[in-house]
Design an enzyme around this catalytic site. Structure first.
Site, PDB file in Angstrom:
ATOM      1  N   ASP A   1      34.760  36.874  39.670  1.00 48.29           N
ATOM      2  CA  ASP A   1      35.831  37.859  39.803  1.00 48.29           C
ATOM      3  C   ASP A   1      36.053  38.267  41.257  1.00 48.29           C
ATOM      4  OD1 ASP A   1      36.397  37.891  37.132  1.00 48.29           O
ATOM      5  OD2 ASP A   1      35.354  39.767  36.690  1.00 48.29           O
TER       6      ASP A   1
ATOM      7  N   LYS B   1      40.998  39.494  39.196  1.00 48.29           N
ATOM      8  CA  LYS B   1      42.112  40.356  38.814  1.00 48.29           C
ATOM      9  C   LYS B   1      42.184  41.521  39.784  1.00 48.29           C
ATOM     10  CE  LYS B   1      41.411  39.613  33.822  1.00 48.29           C
ATOM     11  NZ  LYS B   1      40.039  39.090  33.819  1.00 48.29           N
TER      12      LYS B   1
ATOM     13  N   MET C   1      38.840  52.569  37.724  1.00 45.55           N
ATOM     14  CA  MET C   1      40.220  52.076  37.835  1.00 45.55           C
ATOM     15  C   MET C   1      41.231  53.202  37.626  1.00 45.55           C
ATOM     16  SD  MET C   1      39.399  48.682  35.534  1.00 45.55           S
ATOM     17  CE  MET C   1      38.500  49.708  34.340  1.00 45.55           C
TER      18      MET C   1
END
Length: 252
Positions: free
Chosen positions: A43, A65, A178
């Site tokens: 990632d 991502k 997030m």
């Protein structure tokens, strides 16, 4: 109707949490399986120092991502893991933090299980534990908080709202993953449901990395703090956030 999948036990997948950023926080077992891997599927938040631990002959596949942009869709990531394992490869699925805390690790293992692929899980230090430790913010403290909750700042898959009432009324530490983009919404909802606007809060940017930055304020000023922060960042709300200035030790 149940779909039958071809069963393959030829390969093996290690789901590895790489930790929050500082490469020294990688576990010993994580190091061993990375060094033995034929394929590393990694990632965006995995550091270059950790990637460099893989054998020079290993195939490195980036599937990172970031906010509002997915380099590789989740179903395609699942397909890559299945395909490489069916080729008989030792595959490491390498994720930042811990794979089972907002890392979709469970979803990927469910896919492997459908195909009868063997796997193991190597836990990592999640961002909430690592970043707060490096910021001098204890998640629990007898004088401040007896419990902690980890919450995703993303909208839930089924569109449901978070139980803001229970979060606002509990005397604990709230950690939002997030959550930068939703900071205004988080602020409004918590205050509306009764959490004091003067509640201490902190944003930890690039936690445990050399460029770590800690922004402190109150719940009322959270949106303003977020405007000055960049991802990856963690939001901490609760009395413990007030200890950062006293207990900070990293990068001094």
């Amino acid at each position: 109707m149940t779909t039958n999948h071809a069963i393959s036990n030829s390969g093996f997948v290690s789901l590895v949490g790489a930790g929050p950023g500082d490469p020294d926080l990688l576990t010993v077992k994580g190091l061993k399986v990375i060094q033995a891997a034929d394929v590393v599927v990694y990632d965006r938040l995995v550091s270059t120092d950790i990637l460099a631990l893989a054998d020079a002959s290993a195939e490195m596949i980036y599937v990172g991502k970031k906010l509002d942009f997915h380099c590789v869709p989740q179903d395609q990531i699942n397909q890559i893991l299945v395909q490489k394992a069916q080729e008989g490869k030792r595959v490491v699925r390498l994720k930042g933090g811990d794979s089972f805390i907002f890392g979709r690790g469970g979803e990927e293992l469910e896919e492997l299980a459908k195909f009868g692929i063997k796997y193991e899980v190597v836990p990592g230090i999640t961002a909430a534990a690592g970043a707060t430790a490096y910021a001098g913010i204890p998640l629990t403290h007898r004088d401040h908080a007896q419990s902690v909750q980890f919450i995703t700042g993303h909208v839930q898959k089924d569109g449901r709202e978070i139980e803001w009432g229970s979060l606002a009324q509990s005397n604990n530490t709230l950690v939002f993953y997030m959550g930068l983009k939703q900071s205004g919404h988080i602020c409004d909802k918590l205050i509306t449901h009764g959490l004091a606007a003067k509640t201490p809060c902190a944003i930890i940017e690039n936690g445990t990395r050399q460029d770590q930055r800690v922004l402190t304020g109150t719940l009322a000023t959270l949106p303003e703090l977020a405007n000055g922060a960049v991802s990856p960042a963690l939001i901490v709300i609760g009395s413990v956030a007030s200890l950062s200035e006293t207990l900070q030790w990293f990068n001094q």
